[in-house]
Design a protein around this motif. Sequence first.
Motif, mmCIF file in Angstrom:
data_model
loop_
_atom_site.group_PDB
_atom_site.id
_atom_site.type_symbol
_atom_site.label_atom_id
_atom_site.label_comp_id
_atom_site.label_asym_id
_atom_site.label_seq_id
_atom_site.Cartn_x
_atom_site.Cartn_y
_atom_site.Cartn_z
ATOM 1 N N CYS A 11 7.587 14.267 -2.769
ATOM 2 C CA CYS A 11 6.746 14.458 -4.090
ATOM 3 C C CYS A 11 5.591 15.473 -3.604
ATOM 4 N N GLU A 12 5.147 15.270 -2.588
ATOM 5 C CA GLU A 12 3.996 16.184 -2.161
ATOM 6 C C GLU A 12 4.429 17.470 -1.946
ATOM 7 N N SER A 13 5.728 17.588 -1.319
ATOM 8 C CA SER A 13 6.234 18.988 -1.121
ATOM 9 C C SER A 13 6.351 19.630 -2.555
ATOM 10 N N ARG A 14 7.021 19.080 -3.599
ATOM 11 C CA ARG A 14 7.214 19.330 -4.936
ATOM 12 C C ARG A 14 5.818 19.885 -5.445
ATOM 13 N N ILE A 15 4.783 19.200 -5.410
ATOM 14 C CA ILE A 15 3.472 19.469 -6.026
ATOM 15 C C ILE A 15 2.947 20.295 -5.423
ATOM 16 N N LYS A 16 2.770 20.815 -4.155
ATOM 17 C CA LYS A 16 2.567 21.971 -3.554
ATOM 18 C C LYS A 16 3.375 23.120 -3.825
ATOM 19 N N ASN A 17 4.699 23.093 -4.233
ATOM 20 C CA ASN A 17 5.549 24.323 -4.835
ATOM 21 C C ASN A 17 5.033 24.616 -6.136
ATOM 22 N N LYS A 61 0.806 -1.097 -0.051
ATOM 23 C CA LYS A 61 -0.008 0.166 -0.075
ATOM 24 C C LYS A 61 0.875 1.283 0.045
ATOM 25 N N LEU A 62 2.020 1.309 0.727
ATOM 26 C CA LEU A 62 2.803 2.364 0.713
ATOM 27 C C LEU A 62 3.302 2.546 -0.687
ATOM 28 N N PHE A 63 3.979 1.478 -1.294
ATOM 29 C CA PHE A 63 4.565 1.678 -2.481
ATOM 30 C C PHE A 63 3.407 2.098 -3.630
ATOM 31 N N LEU A 64 2.269 1.729 -3.355
ATOM 32 C CA LEU A 64 1.300 2.213 -4.309
ATOM 33 C C LEU A 64 1.111 3.718 -4.206
ATOM 34 N N LYS A 65 0.986 3.990 -2.932
ATOM 35 C CA LYS A 65 1.094 5.597 -2.507
ATOM 36 C C LYS A 65 2.398 6.226 -3.095
ATOM 37 N N ALA A 66 3.242 5.694 -3.270
ATOM 38 C CA ALA A 66 4.697 6.426 -3.829
ATOM 39 C C ALA A 66 4.386 6.291 -5.180
ATOM 40 N N LYS A 67 3.976 5.448 -5.792
ATOM 41 C CA LYS A 67 3.381 5.186 -7.255
ATOM 42 C C LYS A 67 2.638 6.436 -7.750
ATOM 43 N N TYR A 68 1.597 6.493 -6.797
ATOM 44 C CA TYR A 68 0.477 7.544 -7.075
ATOM 45 C C TYR A 68 1.206 8.834 -6.966
ATOM 46 N N PHE A 69 1.914 9.311 -6.038
ATOM 47 C CA PHE A 69 2.753 10.589 -5.996
ATOM 48 C C PHE A 69 3.608 10.885 -7.225
ATOM 49 N N ASP A 70 4.297 9.778 -7.635
ATOM 50 C CA ASP A 70 5.504 9.901 -8.538
ATOM 51 C C ASP A 70 4.389 10.189 -9.899
ATOM 52 N N ALA A 71 3.310 9.690 -10.142
ATOM 53 C CA ALA A 71 2.497 9.818 -11.256
ATOM 54 C C ALA A 71 1.848 11.581 -11.213
ATOM 55 N N GLU A 72 1.450 11.855 -10.039
ATOM 56 C CA GLU A 72 0.930 12.996 -9.825
ATOM 57 C C GLU A 72 1.877 14.117 -10.088
ATOM 58 N N LEU A 73 3.114 13.857 -9.576
ATOM 59 C CA LEU A 73 4.172 14.618 -9.603
ATOM 60 C C LEU A 73 4.590 15.034 -11.212
ATOM 61 N N ASP A 74 4.764 14.022 -11.950
ATOM 62 C CA ASP A 74 4.944 13.819 -13.359
ATOM 63 C C ASP A 74 3.882 14.859 -14.095
ATOM 64 N N GLU A 75 2.495 14.593 -13.816
ATOM 65 C CA GLU A 75 1.473 15.258 -14.255
ATOM 66 C C GLU A 75 1.661 16.811 -13.833
ATOM 67 N N HIS A 76 2.021 17.196 -12.820
ATOM 68 C CA HIS A 76 2.119 18.699 -12.200
ATOM 69 C C HIS A 76 3.409 19.152 -13.312
ATOM 70 N N GLU A 77 4.512 18.620 -13.331
ATOM 71 C CA GLU A 77 5.433 19.078 -14.019
ATOM 72 C C GLU A 77 5.206 19.325 -15.627
#
Length: 192
Positions: free
Chosen positions: A158-164, A8-24
């Motif tokens: 990832c969360e911090s970068r997304i907020k930035n 579950k933690l890995f999937l959360k990291a995978k989600y944040f990685d995808a979310e960060l890619d989308e934000h970039e």
Amino acid sequence: MNKKSFKKLFLKAKYFDAELDEHEFLYKEHEKSFFDKIDDIKRSFPEKFKEDSRSLLSASKALSENLDFEPEVLSKKLTEKEAKSLYKKIMVKVHPDKVEQLNDAELKERLQNYCTSAVSAIDDGNLYKLIEIAYDLNIDVNESEYFANSLKDFCSECESRIKNFENTFPWIWANSNDLSKDSVIMIYIKNK
């Protein structure tokens, strides 16, 4: 940490990685549109804008540079023996000497890509990517505290970068209603 919680933690990291890619990706679009709009306003009202366009361009570059950092957790070398052990398990399956003997060209290419990604991950200190490759190759990942903490750190970064991204003028402007967009631009121009 048990296997389910770790997954579950890995999937959360995978989600944040995808979310960060989308934000970039979205940020680059927002930034271009935002500065194009500012240029349009400046061309329409040249007498109201005393600063030259180079200062806006340098402001744009400064915004991008502040957002284009590698999270600390990803830039450190992986020295823990657990990370090296996982890397070795991956390389057993994808090493060029082993892959070279395969007849299936598609499988061969896929495994070569995993090899390249694993080497990059270990060089960059990207434990998340190493774990992702291991899961893709059906390699058991030790649910150790080291791996769990690394994934938690990755999620936080990832969360911090997304907020930035979300706190930049281009992002706020792109996600504002039409009435607010002009206000965001004017605030930006006054502050630059």
